[in-house]
Design a protein around this motif. Structure first.
Motif, PDB file in Angstrom:
ATOM      1  N   LEU A   6       0.881  -1.044  -0.032  1.00 15.37           N
ATOM      2  CA  LEU A   6       0.144  -0.034   0.091  1.00 15.37           C
ATOM      3  C   LEU A   6       0.903   1.177  -0.012  1.00 15.37           C
ATOM      4  O   LEU A   6       1.594   1.485   0.939  1.00 15.37           O
ATOM      5  N   ILE A   7       0.515   2.052  -0.965  1.00 12.42           N
ATOM      6  CA  ILE A   7       1.515   3.322  -1.093  1.00 12.42           C
ATOM      7  C   ILE A   7       0.674   4.581  -0.799  1.00 12.42           C
ATOM      8  O   ILE A   7      -0.319   4.694  -1.414  1.00 12.42           O
ATOM      9  N   ALA A   8       0.804   5.205  -0.156  1.00 11.27           N
ATOM     10  CA  ALA A   8       0.224   6.346   0.699  1.00 11.27           C
ATOM     11  C   ALA A   8       0.215   7.536  -0.644  1.00 11.27           C
ATOM     12  O   ALA A   8       1.288   7.810  -1.297  1.00 11.27           O
ATOM     13  N   GLY A   9      -0.580   8.721  -0.378  1.00 10.70           N
ATOM     14  CA  GLY A   9      -0.663   9.841  -1.141  1.00 10.70           C
ATOM     15  C   GLY A   9       0.269  10.722  -0.724  1.00 10.70           C
ATOM     16  O   GLY A   9       1.158  10.519  -0.019  1.00 10.70           O
ATOM     17  N   SER A  10       0.061  11.973  -1.189  1.00 11.71           N
ATOM     18  CA  SER A  10       1.143  13.151  -1.163  1.00 11.71           C
ATOM     19  C   SER A  10       1.035  13.606   0.237  1.00 11.71           C
ATOM     20  O   SER A  10       0.478  13.349   1.181  1.00 11.71           O
ATOM     21  N   GLY A  11       2.174  14.408   0.309  1.00 15.27           N
ATOM     22  CA  GLY A  11       2.299  15.203   1.638  1.00 15.27           C
ATOM     23  C   GLY A  11       2.836  14.274   2.698  1.00 15.27           C
ATOM     24  O   GLY A  11       3.373  13.207   2.456  1.00 15.27           O
ATOM     25  N   PRO A  12       2.657  14.950   3.908  1.00 16.94           N
ATOM     26  CA  PRO A  12       3.080  14.051   5.288  1.00 16.94           C
ATOM     27  C   PRO A  12       2.221  12.877   5.541  1.00 16.94           C
ATOM     28  O   PRO A  12       1.815  12.750   6.566  1.00 16.94           O
ATOM     29  N   THR A  13       1.748  12.017   4.653  1.00 21.74           N
ATOM     30  CA  THR A  13       0.824  11.015   4.813  1.00 21.74           C
ATOM     31  C   THR A  13       1.466   9.779   5.378  1.00 21.74           C
ATOM     32  O   THR A  13       2.476   9.300   4.829  1.00 21.74           O
ATOM     33  N   ASP A  14       1.199   9.293   6.538  1.00 22.51           N
ATOM     34  CA  ASP A  14       1.851   7.994   7.015  1.00 22.51           C
ATOM     35  C   ASP A  14       1.231   6.652   6.476  1.00 22.51           C
ATOM     36  O   ASP A  14       0.229   6.744   5.579  1.00 22.51           O
ATOM     37  N   ARG A  15       1.901   5.526   7.112  1.00 24.03           N
ATOM     38  CA  ARG A  15       1.345   4.193   6.685  1.00 24.03           C
ATOM     39  C   ARG A  15       0.073   4.051   6.929  1.00 24.03           C
ATOM     40  O   ARG A  15      -0.518   3.029   6.072  1.00 24.03           O
ATOM     41  N   ASP A  16      -0.769   4.562   7.668  1.00 27.03           N
ATOM     42  CA  ASP A  16      -2.116   4.475   8.039  1.00 27.03           C
ATOM     43  C   ASP A  16      -3.053   5.267   7.294  1.00 27.03           C
ATOM     44  O   ASP A  16      -4.324   5.197   7.174  1.00 27.03           O
TER      45      ASP A  16
END
Length: 243
Positions: A20-30
């Motif tokens: 699972l690859i998160a979206g932009s900015g400071p978005t964490d694993r969750d």
């Protein structure tokens, strides 16, 4: 060293695993960031586990427990995120607990997944609310009507300059959150990528998922991706937003 979470259903047989690859900015694993706590990627991982699909979600470099890898955001470029996705994928492909690796990217993460796919050669590729247009074009549309005309003109000028590879130190305070000097190198690298071209360059079986009520990415973006790869499956989810 990057940090992540493995959710592994209890079974004796090798399982497919989703990265699972998160979206932009400071978005964490969750799926959380300073502007909002939603646990979207954590919930997705839990839902997959109920269907006997393992998953790994991770803090991107510069975020959460992986912050030490890039303590200064001026060090970041899109290519770094792609390299990290490739490294995670290869780790999973070498693990005998897993039968197949699937890339699932959300929002900007969908672009990262597409760019990583040729090196990874995953069993499948899934774009969740991924843009089908150049990110600078998408950003212009998102800002239209949300900024007063003078600020909008400045924002469009800065986008033009970054697209041309030129940084600017003087940014009006209301635009700092988007165009602060430390994030400009990343935006330059991002504006040079075309999501539709990246998706067209993939070969794994692909699924495009897009919500009809998404305020950031539109169903039109999903259609652009579909046109880039006619063999991809397209799922429009009624009432689904970006998160």
């Amino acid at each position: 060293r990057l940090h992540g979470s493995l959710l592994l259903p209890k079974t004796g047989a090798p399982l497919p695993v989703a990265l699972l690859i998160a979206g932009s900015g400071p978005t964490d694993r969750d799926g959380n960031n300073p502007l909002g706590h939603n646990d979207s990627l954590k919930r997705l991982a839990q839902a997959l586990a109920k269907r006997d699909i393992a998953s790994v979600r991770y803090d991107k470099r510069g975020v959460g427990q992986s912050k030490a890898v890039a303590p200064d955001e001026s060090q970041l470029k899109v290519e770094d995120y792609v390299d990290d996705a490739v490294a995670w994928s290869r780790l999973l492909q070498a693990d005998p607990r897993f039968s197949a690796v699937v890339l699932i990217g959300h929002s900007e993460g969908a672009l990262i997944a597409s760019l990583a796919e040729p090196a990874v050669k995953p069993a499948a590729l899934i774009s969740l609310a991924g843009s089908g247009r150049a990110i600078d074009t998408l950003l212009r549309e998102q800002l239209q009507g949300r900024l007063p005309p003078p600020l909008l003109a400045t924002a469009n000028y800065l986008i033009d300059e970054l697209k041309a590879g030129r940084t600017h130190q003087r940014v009006p305070d209301p635009l700092q959150v988007l165009f602060r000097s430390s994030v400009q190198p990343y935006l330059i690298s991002l504006f040079h990528k075309d999501p539709a071209d990246a998706f067209a360059n993939t070969t794994a079986p692909a699924l495009i998922i897009q919500g009809t009520h998404d305020l950031q990415v539109e169903p039109e973006d999903a259609e652009y991706l579909k046109r880039a790869r006619a063999d991809a499956e397209l799922a429009l989810i009624a009432g689904m937003g970006h998160v």
